[in-house]
Write an enzyme that holds these catalytic residues in place. Sequence first.
Site, PDB file in Angstrom:
ATOM      1  CB  CYS B  85      -0.954   0.005   1.189  1.00  0.00           C
ATOM      2  SG  CYS B  85      -2.140  -1.332   1.106  1.00  0.00           S
ATOM      3  CB  CYS B 216     -14.034  -1.829   5.560  1.00  0.00           C
ATOM      4  SG  CYS B 216     -14.251  -3.083   6.842  1.00  0.00           S
ATOM      5  CE  LYS B 342     -16.088   4.076   5.603  1.00  0.00           C
ATOM      6  NZ  LYS B 342     -16.549   3.987   4.222  1.00  0.00           N
ATOM      7  CG  HIS B 346      -6.674   1.799  -0.266  1.00  0.00           C
ATOM      8  ND1 HIS B 346      -5.505   2.418  -0.674  1.00  0.00           N
ATOM      9  CD2 HIS B 346      -6.280   0.693   0.439  1.00  0.00           C
ATOM     10  CE1 HIS B 346      -4.466   1.712  -0.232  1.00  0.00           C
ATOM     11  NE2 HIS B 346      -4.907   0.668   0.431  1.00  0.00           N
TER      12      HIS B 346
END
Lengths: 477, 399
Positions: B85, B216, B342, B346
């Site tokens: 990431c 998530c 959020k 992502h």
Amino acid sequence: MMVGLKSYGVYIPYFRLSRAEISKSWGGFPAPGERAVANYDEDTITIAVAACRDCLRGFDPQEIERLLLASTTFPYGEKQSASIVAAALDLKKEALTLDLSSSLRSGTTGVRLAFEAIRAGTSKNILVCASDIRMGLPNGPRELEFGDGASALLLGDTGVIATVDCMFSSNEDIYDVFRPAEENCVRSWEDRFCREAGYTQILLETITAAAKKFKFTAKDFAKAVLYAPNPGYLAGVARAAGFDLKTQVQDSLYSMVGNTGTALSSMMLAAALDEAKPGDRILWVGYGDGCDVIVLTVTDEITKIQERKTLQKHLTAKNTLSYPKYLRWRSVIETEPPMRPKPEPASAAALYRDRKCGMALYGVKCKDCGTVQYPVQRICMSCLSKDNFEDYCFAHRIGRITTFSHDNLAVSPDPPSTVAVVDFDGGGRIMMDITDRDPSEIKIGMPVEMTFRHIRYVEGIHNYWWKCRPMRSSVLS
Amino acid sequence: MESIKDKVAIVGMGCTKFGENWGKSYDDMIIEAVYEAYEDAGMEPKDIQAYWIGSYWSGLPAPSMPLSTILKVGYKPVTHIENMCATASDALRNAAYAVASGACDIALAIGAEKLKDSGFSGLPTDEIAMGITSTAPNTFRSRNFTAPSHFAMMATSYFNKYGLSPEEGKRMLAKIMVKNHHNGSFSPKAHFQREITIEQVLNAPIIAWPLGLFDCCGVSDGAAAAILVRGDKARSFRKDPIFVKALQIAVGWQEGYMNPQHDWTMVKETYQAGLAAYAEAGIKNPRNEISMAEVHDCFSITEAVIYEDLQFTRRGGAREEVDAGTFELTGELPVNMDGGLKCFGHPIGATGLRMMYEIYKQIQGKAGPRQVKHPKLGLTHNLGGTPGGATVSVSIVGP
């Protein structure tokens, strides 16, 4: 030389399916009792490993010289299952391994072969395991009758808990229950034929012939342990053989477990031995394509093994299973595939390199600083020393849950998938799934024990590793 | 060891709208982000001397040549970067090092990811993750791995350590997510731009207990790009370049998977990368000296623990800071002004440069309704992997 059983163990899966629920689903007459169902992450191999581990409690696996594994439901047509079990049990490389397949009788036949090898002086410790996960077609009598389970017996010539006194066998070519190699479900001829011409007649003939040869009568036995697919068959043959149903006949576990196939006769023997007294004589009969008759005498050593409460601990640790889940776990119905990546196949070469770490759950302990670590490392995580480790096995150790989650996103036939950080008494940490659990009972700090499980089946390769589970019972320590 | 401080500056940036970009390909998004950066910097494509393309999952195993084909870069160096990431932040870091070394004067760093062609909800990378977490590579002898369950385990352990009931803990986390959704509502390029309530968060379906749906982050497509030049030449390109103060990466050895000393209530890699970045940038008191931060809120608990790991508050202090509104847009140290992972979304390999895009716009005073007052130093933070084993980047930039 005293030759006989040194130990016994069983494995009954955690889940029970109510026969009434199966019957209700199809609008049939509610059948009594419940049957044991292997979890989705279990197969014939893993439950065999579990039964062997139960049997070998207190024994050194390195002293086992032979492993005979009996089943009608081996995962491979070509590739030995006994060698997979041997790897998980950490048996020595020189151990002789053999699969005994195709007959429900192969468990008792395996005991006979083992006994004769020990008596002939060719081997000292032989493990004989029987394991089955048999299938009957939905809405049929065999689906109701069958249960999943495994049992294991250790034979040898020292510390014997029951001597084997005599053995007698017969063979018969009969289509009573049978399964073509290309089918998953067991077929059967008309029940009355199976019971009368098959089971009852063959058992009585063989017992009678054995009694004549070895000069015994029904009254000589404290217990008759007769393989029986259901209580009706058992009562009929036991009565005809002259046994008192109330006092002399071992229950077939039908109401709590079901017919565990190859494993049933030794599982019933384990139940009988749990209750036996020193000096008791036991008539033990296995059935399938003929009949094996074995006479045992219980010794004073039995009391040590009885402390394990072998059957009781497996019968009391249980949870109920719904019929649709059973159908899904055994791939009877095809469910909507998850919108997740397809599992990739494991590399056979990588599995081979990893067999000790993956199959026997070995990590390492640093010889310089003593730090225990899993999986196998070459550079110590604590002191950075290189290639200076001793082997360290986690398979028999107790772990404690440091943290956990119940995961609904992970692909699992039994969601949520419970994953945990497990820290071991004596050092070391492994990240593992928790299986055979009720999610509501999972707490930080709770102890767990190791259990060998089926991880995935992709492109012909069954992949196995370990999970943890809540302690089966306080009897295990 | 020298510091990179002020040796490199960013003079142009671009970022696509993040989200389920059904109508845009990986190539489309790269072109969009890169051409916005060209325009922002007032440059022509031919001005770029070297390229770093960061992507985790898209275009594997060989995204370098596709990038050259997409942009027609000519016969110039193109390097693919993958660092979970932190991929885009590492692309930026490598491009910055090239410029700082003098190997080139103008470099382009790109992060791009196309996740939503997979047909999956959640990341399309479970098999990669299971490969990494197996007893050995290619054995798949692993726990059933997902990202949510691993961050959820940090929540379980955090709640336990600080004596929070699951209800209390979830309420603390819900407030963080409500904040990020509020910020996202001012963020036109964000994946999600809707306000939510604490009750919605608490009543949402459980993804991995104790984390629910709103704990998530989004799984999104997107791309972002930055043009880097020598610090001493930066003002010849524009009057308001932003200068690199620190670029740090810390990669753990999966200690959380192996060492019982590791208690899953912190991410050591974040703490270590933060220490290194603060030292590089000459920061003594992060809480006072950092004006704003874009951090890796892949899950609600991650953001809570980041506050502590980056020393914005003490260990166990996240709850009182959340209650005090410290990290809200109008608070003392705004965090995730653009909505964070959020709400902004992502796309794994693009996220680090998206964060930098927000800091860049904030410092230039172009963040509209999200604008932080008088921003000075801004921090971006990425966390790849899990709390048990992570690759973490901390980057600090300023005017």
